[in-house]
Motif scaffolding. Structure first.
Motif, PDB file in Angstrom:
ATOM      1  N   SER A  92       7.571   9.558   5.063  1.00  0.00           N
ATOM      2  CA  SER A  92       8.367   8.333   4.335  1.00  0.00           C
ATOM      3  C   SER A  92       7.944   6.852   5.057  1.00  0.00           C
ATOM      4  O   SER A  92       7.079   6.108   4.787  1.00  0.00           O
ATOM      5  N   ARG A  93       8.549   6.355   5.438  1.00  0.00           N
ATOM      6  CA  ARG A  93       8.878   5.686   6.338  1.00  0.00           C
ATOM      7  C   ARG A  93       7.724   5.245   6.932  1.00  0.00           C
ATOM      8  O   ARG A  93       6.548   4.179   7.546  1.00  0.00           O
ATOM      9  N   ARG A  94       6.838   6.022   7.499  1.00  0.00           N
ATOM     10  CA  ARG A  94       5.387   6.129   8.552  1.00  0.00           C
ATOM     11  C   ARG A  94       4.658   5.539   7.789  1.00  0.00           C
ATOM     12  O   ARG A  94       3.657   5.041   8.192  1.00  0.00           O
ATOM     13  N   LEU A  95       4.351   6.552   6.673  1.00  0.00           N
ATOM     14  CA  LEU A  95       3.443   6.197   5.821  1.00  0.00           C
ATOM     15  C   LEU A  95       3.581   4.919   5.105  1.00  0.00           C
ATOM     16  O   LEU A  95       2.249   4.478   4.972  1.00  0.00           O
ATOM     17  N   ARG A  96       4.679   4.490   4.473  1.00  0.00           N
ATOM     18  CA  ARG A  96       4.780   3.146   3.681  1.00  0.00           C
ATOM     19  C   ARG A  96       4.785   2.241   4.936  1.00  0.00           C
ATOM     20  O   ARG A  96       3.408   1.255   4.747  1.00  0.00           O
ATOM     21  N   THR A  97       4.839   2.342   6.245  1.00  0.00           N
ATOM     22  CA  THR A  97       3.939   0.993   7.122  1.00  0.00           C
ATOM     23  C   THR A  97       2.790   1.180   7.381  1.00  0.00           C
ATOM     24  O   THR A  97       2.078   0.497   7.157  1.00  0.00           O
ATOM     25  N   GLU A  98       2.370   2.938   7.479  1.00  0.00           N
ATOM     26  CA  GLU A  98       0.396   2.885   7.298  1.00  0.00           C
ATOM     27  C   GLU A  98      -0.029   1.880   6.140  1.00  0.00           C
ATOM     28  O   GLU A  98      -0.622   1.074   5.997  1.00  0.00           O
ATOM     29  N   ARG A  99       0.883   2.593   5.368  1.00  0.00           N
ATOM     30  CA  ARG A  99       0.004   1.622   3.708  1.00  0.00           C
ATOM     31  C   ARG A  99       0.102   0.248   3.565  1.00  0.00           C
ATOM     32  O   ARG A  99      -0.749  -0.863   3.519  1.00  0.00           O
ATOM     33  N   GLN A 100       1.249   0.294   4.314  1.00  0.00           N
ATOM     34  CA  GLN A 100       1.467  -1.416   3.928  1.00  0.00           C
ATOM     35  C   GLN A 100       1.121  -2.328   5.836  1.00  0.00           C
ATOM     36  O   GLN A 100       0.273  -3.883   4.863  1.00  0.00           O
ATOM     37  N   PHE A 101       0.838  -1.966   5.970  1.00  0.00           N
ATOM     38  CA  PHE A 101      -0.482  -2.103   7.215  1.00  0.00           C
ATOM     39  C   PHE A 101      -1.697  -2.757   6.846  1.00  0.00           C
ATOM     40  O   PHE A 101      -2.747  -3.847   6.644  1.00  0.00           O
ATOM     41  N   THR A 102      -2.381  -1.176   6.066  1.00  0.00           N
ATOM     42  CA  THR A 102      -3.404  -1.223   5.268  1.00  0.00           C
ATOM     43  C   THR A 102      -4.166  -2.632   4.423  1.00  0.00           C
ATOM     44  O   THR A 102      -4.309  -3.609   3.745  1.00  0.00           O
ATOM     45  N   ALA A 103      -2.926  -2.961   3.115  1.00  0.00           N
ATOM     46  CA  ALA A 103      -3.168  -3.945   2.317  1.00  0.00           C
ATOM     47  C   ALA A 103      -2.207  -4.820   3.002  1.00  0.00           C
ATOM     48  O   ALA A 103      -3.620  -6.222   3.055  1.00  0.00           O
ATOM     49  N   ASP A 104      -1.961  -5.249   4.410  1.00  0.00           N
ATOM     50  CA  ASP A 104      -1.989  -6.493   4.919  1.00  0.00           C
ATOM     51  C   ASP A 104      -3.448  -7.187   5.758  1.00  0.00           C
ATOM     52  O   ASP A 104      -3.906  -8.235   5.276  1.00  0.00           O
ATOM     53  N   SER A 106      -4.464   0.391  -1.939  1.00  0.00           N
ATOM     54  CA  SER A 106      -3.386   0.110  -1.131  1.00  0.00           C
ATOM     55  C   SER A 106      -2.545  -0.202  -2.836  1.00  0.00           C
ATOM     56  O   SER A 106      -1.056   0.430  -2.869  1.00  0.00           O
ATOM     57  N   ARG A 107      -3.131  -1.146  -3.707  1.00  0.00           N
ATOM     58  CA  ARG A 107      -2.228  -0.828  -5.073  1.00  0.00           C
ATOM     59  C   ARG A 107      -1.773   0.292  -5.804  1.00  0.00           C
ATOM     60  O   ARG A 107      -0.999   0.664  -6.457  1.00  0.00           O
ATOM     61  N   LEU A 108      -2.276   1.482  -5.606  1.00  0.00           N
ATOM     62  CA  LEU A 108      -2.333   2.380  -6.433  1.00  0.00           C
ATOM     63  C   LEU A 108      -1.287   3.514  -5.069  1.00  0.00           C
ATOM     64  O   LEU A 108      -0.502   3.981  -6.184  1.00  0.00           O
TER      65      LEU A 108
END
Length: 438
Positions: A215-227, A273-275
Motif C-alpha cells: 500500500s505504501r509503495r502504490l500510494r507513493t507511485e500514485r502520488q508521484f504520477t499525480a505530482d 491519479s484522481r481515480l
C-alpha cells in the motif's frame, strides 16, 4: 450495487483443506486402531499358547511321576493314543515334547499335546492333551470387541477431527479472503490479529505486513504520477499558447498535434491519479442511455455505427430504435448515472476500437448494456486474464499508444458501480461490454 470484477480466473473444483485434514486424521486413527488390534490379537494368542504348553508340560510331568510310582494314569493322560501327532510318537527318552494341531511348533489350534517315553526306546508313550477351544473362543470374542470399540472410537474421533480442521480452515480462509481483497484493489484490507499464536497467525501477520508495504509503495507511485502530471500541466499549457503564435504551415500543424497529444496524456494521468486516490464523485441524473451513447460517439468524430434497441421486457416509453445519423436521437432505456463519466467510458472504448482494431466498429445499446465491437485482431490474452494495465498496449498487432484509455474506462465504470468486461468475438474482433447497475 457492488461492481463485478471485469476479469477473473476460473478455479477448478477442489476439496476443502478442512476435509483433507479430517480424512487424514481419520485414516491415521484407523491405522492406529488396526495396529493395536493386531498386536493385541497376536499377544493374546501367544499367551494362550504359552499357558496351554505350560499346562501340558506340568500335566505330563505329574502323570509320569504317578505312573512310575503306582502304574496308574491320572485323568487326561493316555498311553499311545491314536490321535497323537506323528511327530510325538517317537520322542527321545526322558524328553517332553509339545505339538499343536499335529504340527510341532505350528500355529495355535484347538489342541496342545505333550508326550514322554515311559521307559526305554520301545516303551509306550505317555501323552497329555490340553483343549484350547474355550480360550480361542474368548480370543474371537476379544477380536469382535476390539473391532466394535475401534469403530466407536473412530466414529467419535471423526467429528472432533472435522471440527478441529474447520477451526484451522476458517483461520486460513480469513487470510485467503484478505489476500483476495488486496488483489482486487482493496489496499486497506487487513486480516488483523489471528488467535492461536501458531504458523497461521504468523502467515496472517506476514500478509498484513506485505499489504502495508504494498500500500505504501502504490500510494507513493500514485502520488508521484499525480505530482508529475500536475507539474507538467503548466508548461504544456504554455506550449499550446506558444504554438498558436507560430506562423501557419506544415511545421506548425505537426507541432500543434504533438503538443495536443502531450496535453491529452497529462490530462489522462491526472484523471487516473484522481481515480486512484478516490477523489472522484459521480453526479447522477436520470438520462436516456441511447442518447448519451450516441452523443459520446459523435464527439469522437469517428465513423461508428450505433444501434439502440430495447429488451423484450422493457417499457416501450423508455426506449427507441433509430440508426445513427438518421436525424433522430435514439433514446434507449432511462438510467440513473453520471452522463459525463458515461460519455468518457464510451468515448474511450470507441477510440480504442478504432486505434487498435479494424472497421467496421459497432456500438449496440440494449436495455442497460452497451457493447462496443471492432473487427480487428481482438484483445490480447494477457489483457483478458489480468485486465488493462496503464502504459501497456498488449499485442503489437493492435497498434501503438500509451495504454491509458481502457484503464480510465475501467476506473470510471467502477466509480459508477457498473460492470465492464473485455472479450473476443468467436468470428474475430474485440468486444467490450458495459452493464450499468439497475
Amino acid at each position: 450495487m457492488r461492481p463485478v470484477r471485469p476479469f477473473h480466473r476460473l478455479r477448478p473444483t477442489r476439496v476443502s483443506l478442512r476435509w483433507k485434514i479430517a480424512a487424514l486424521a481419520a485414516a491415521t486413527a484407523f491405522l492406529v486402531v488396526a495396529a493395536v488390534g493386531v498386536l493385541v490379537h497376536l499377544w493374546t494368542a501367544q499367551d494362550i499358547r504359552g499357558r496351554a504348553e505350560a499346562q501340558a508340560f506340568n500335566t505330563v510331568y505329574s502323570a509320569m511321576a504317578t505312573y512310575r510310582r503306582t502304574g496308574t494314569l491320572i485323568d487326561g493322560a493316555e498311553l499311545d493314543p491314536a490321535e497323537l501327532p506323528a511327530a510325538l510318537r517317537r520322542p527321545a527318552d526322558g524328553v517332553r515334547h509339545v505339538a499343536h494341531d499335529g504340527h510341532v511348533e505350528g500355529n495355535v489350534g484347538p489342541t496342545v499335546w505333550a508326550a514322554q517315553r515311559t521307559a526305554g526306546p520301545d516303551s509306550p508313550v505317555l501323552a497329555v492333551r490340553v483343549n484350547m477351544s474355550s480360550d480361542l473362543h474368548e480370543l474371537r470374542r476379544l477380536d469382535v470387541s476390539m473391532a466394535l470399540a475401534s469403530l466407536v472410537a473412530l466414529a467419535a474421533a471423526a467429528p472432533l477431527a472435522v471440527y478441529g480442521a474447520g477451526l484451522l480452515a476458517r483461520r486460513l480462509r480469513r487470510v485467503s479472503e484478505t489476500a483476495g481483497r488486496i488483489s482486487a484493489g482493496d489496499l486497506d484490507a487487513r486480516t488483523g490479529p489471528v488467535e492461536g499464536g501458531d504458523e497461521v497467525a504468523d502467515i496472517a501477520a506476514t500478509v498484513d505486513l506485505m499489504a502495508d508495504s504494498l500500500s505504501r509503495r502504490l500510494r507513493t507511485e500514485r502520488q508521484f504520477t499525480a505530482d508529475v502530471a500536475h507539474e507538467l500541466r503548466t508548461p504544456v499549457g504554455g506550449l499550446l499558447v506558444a504554438v498558436d503564435l507560430l506562423p501557419r504551415g506544415e511545421t506548425e500543424d505537426l507541432l500543434r498535434a504533438r503538443v495536443r497529444d502531450l496535453r491529452g496524456l497529462v490530462e489522462d494521468l491526472l484523471e487516473i491519479s484522481r481515480l486512484d486516490a478516490g477523489a472522484e464523485r459521480p453526479v447522477r441524473d436520470r438520462v436516456p442511455l441511447g442518447a448519451v451513447v450516441s452523443e459520446a460517439v459523435v464527439r469522437t468524430g469517428l465513423d461508428t455505427q450505433v444501434i439502440v434497441t430495447a429488451p423484450a421486457d422493457a417499457d416501450p416509453r423508455d426506449s427507441d430504435t433509430a440508426p445513427h445519423g438518421s436525424g433522430t436521437t435514439p433514446a434507449g432505456a432511462t438510467v440513473e448515472t453520471d452522463p459525463r463519466r458515461l460519455e468518457r467510458i464510451v468515448g474511450n472504448l470507441v477510440v480504442n476500437a478504432h486505434r487498435h482494431g479494424e472497421t467496421p466498429v459497432r456500438v449496440t445499446v440494449e436495455g442497460r448494456t452497451v457493447v462496443v465491437r471492432d473487427h480487428g485482431p481482438g484483445f490480447p490474452r494477457d489483457l483478458l486474464v489480468d485486465g488493462p494495465r496503464r502504459f501497456h498496449t498488449g499485442a503489437a498487432g493492435r497498434g501503438s499508444g500509451h495504454g491509458l484509455g481502457l484503464t480510465i474506462a475501467l476506473g470510471q465504470a467502477r466509480l459508477l458501480g457498473a460492470e465492464l468486461r473485455f472479450g473476443n468475438a468467436p468470428d474475430g474482433g474485440a468486444v467490450a461490454t458495459l452493464r450499468l447497475p439497475a
